[in-house]
Design an enzyme around this catalytic site. Structure first.
Site, short mmCIF file in Angstrom:
data_model
loop_
_atom_site.label_atom_id
_atom_site.label_comp_id
_atom_site.label_asym_id
_atom_site.label_seq_id
_atom_site.Cartn_x
_atom_site.Cartn_y
_atom_site.Cartn_z
N THR A 3 0.71 -19.89 -14.36
CA THR A 3 0.96 -19.23 -15.64
C THR A 3 1.61 -17.87 -15.41
O THR A 3 1.22 -17.12 -14.51
CB THR A 3 -0.36 -19.06 -16.41
N HIS A 55 0.82 -1.22 0.00
CA HIS A 55 0.00 0.00 0.00
C HIS A 55 0.85 1.27 0.00
O HIS A 55 0.31 2.36 0.14
CB HIS A 55 -0.95 -0.01 1.20
N LYS A 114 -1.88 -1.52 -7.08
CA LYS A 114 -2.41 -0.39 -6.30
C LYS A 114 -1.79 0.91 -6.81
O LYS A 114 -2.29 1.50 -7.75
CB LYS A 114 -2.19 -0.65 -4.82
#
Length: 431
Positions: free
Chosen positions: A276, A215, A246
């Site tokens: 993947t 964050h 973010k």
């Protein structure tokens, strides 16, 4: 019979007021922070106030252009795991940018931040003999999942409580392998860890530091490397975990660390080996975002200014706030039903989207709204939010706080040395 058990679980979740309803939203890249909300046959514009795309980089023209051009050239998918399809050059380039961002030897990209934490902590704890992982009690679910998957011994220290952490470290002894796992910015409370002092303890007792900066990356520090960069301690942290979903506005997660640590996780983590790989187009978009934010102080200043204006408007309106340390503004409600009602009123009456945060994301009794201003929330939107919250608080009988007309704070708390830029960039186009 099996369906009955599932239905019984859902009924219980509804009774507790924590059944989650996801709004049908379509973000408008041309008009952030607006989105189209579809509710049955109705469709209207709403202002999104709780996005984790904190800087709006998900709609940045350079980021979109990088994704589109790469998809046109290489296709939309990755073709398989790295073991099957090889390393995409776009992913190699992204990892080099991330290693440079954090001033580390290497970086390793994953499909999400959750997978990055689960893979890295799981592998480190599993391969270190007799490892003890010391975890902050408010760590994210992905960190908890990684610690559990490691099979290592774990101890949980009280949130940001250095005395409690030191007691645990001393009891473990200097020679036992130890990992201190913590976050720089706790996203539900908006508070920040004392990274430097935790590093002091790690050095004193011979522990590895594992820091989740998801964050904070893109938002804090002179180059957007996070709070460890802002505080001048990035070189003292052994493993930094971050996200591309973010502040960077794309998708994916990563770790940055010593090359041997990255290579070990690459070679031993099942969730890396058997997943993947990141598509080249996604990697190219993320790389463009990282490169842009390394040099774009303007967007971080613009973001800070709108965050502080929002805080001031809510404070002047008497709306309670849990923390003033970061760009995340948690507004406590304390009841799941009232929290959901507040969210519904804001959406249906005012066209403001604020998702309720209920258990198990936060402890029972601490339900809240979580406000995340962006550089695109203008002054009128901020005023409208404060007025709407006042009306909702009145309607639901929620507690106001005494009005405190404090002055605006300084952007220095976001970016070290940012004071020289604050006036220069105020009011400028942030992107």
């Amino acid at each position: 019979m099996l369906r009955h058990h599932f239905q019984s679980y859902l009924d219980g979740v509804r009774r507790e007021g924590r059944y989650r309803i996801f709004a049908d939203l379509e973000r408008d890249a041309a008009r952030p922070p607006y989105a189209r909300w579809r509710d049955g046959s109705n469709c209207r514009d709403v202002v999104v106030w709780c996005s984790n795309d904190y800087l709006g980089m998900g709609r940045h023209p350079l980021v979109i252009d990088a994704m589109v051009k790469t998809a046109q050239r290489t296709g939309t998918g990755a073709g398989g795991t790295r073991n099957i399809s090889g390393n995409s050059h776009a992913v190699i380039t992204l990892e080099a940018e991330l290693a440079d961002l954090h001033r580390k030897d290497a970086a390793l990209v994953f499909s999400s931040g959750y997978v990055a934490n689960e893979a890295a902590l799981g592998t480190i704890g599993r391969l270190l003999p007799d490892c003890l992982i010391l975890s902050d009690e408010r760590n994210h679910a992905s960190m908890i999942a990684g610690i559990r998957a490691s099979g290592a011994d774990k101890q949980i220290f009280r949130h940001n409580d250095l005395d409690h952490l030191e007691t645990m470290l001393r009891h473990a002894g200097h020679f036992r392998p130890k990992v201190i796992a913590f976050e720089s910015l706790y996203s539900m409370d908006g508070d920040i860890a004392p990274i430097s002092r935790i590093c002091d303890l790690a050095e004193k007792f011979g522990a590895i530091t594992y820091l989740d900066e998801v964050h904070a990356v893109g938002l804090y520090g002179a180059r957007g490397a996070g709070i460890a960069e802002r505080d001048g301690v990035m070189d003292r942290v052994d493993v930094i975990e971050g996200t591309l979903a973010k502040g960077f506005g794309v998708v994916g997660g990563y770790i940055a660390a010593d090359a041997v640590i990255c290579d070990t996780i690459r070679s031993a983590a099942p969730s890396f080996i058997f997943t993947t790989a990141m598509p080249p187009a996604v990697a190219a978009a993320a790389t463009q975002s990282v490169v842009h934010l390394k040099k774009s102080i303007a967007v971080r200043i613009a973001h800070w200014l709108q965050v502080d204006k929002t805080r001031r408007a809510l404070r002047n309106a008497g709306i309670p706030m849990m923390s003033l340390e970061s760009h995340i503004i948690p507004v406590p409600v304390g009841d799941p039903d009232l929290c959901r009602e507040a969210s519904t009123l804001l959406m249906e009456k005012f066209g403001l989207y604020l998702q309720p945060i209920n258990y198990p994301t936060v402890p029972r009794g601490t339900e809240r709204l979580r406000i995340t201003p962006t550089p695109f929330h203008n002054d009128q939107m901020i005023e409208d939010l404060a007025n709407a919250l006042c009306e909702v608080w009145d309607t639901l009988g929620l507690r106001f706080e005494a009005i405190n007309r404090a002055p605006m704070l300084h952007p220095h708390s976001f970016i070290t040395g940012a004071s020289q830029y604050s006036h220069r960039y105020a009011g400028a186009n942030p992107l």
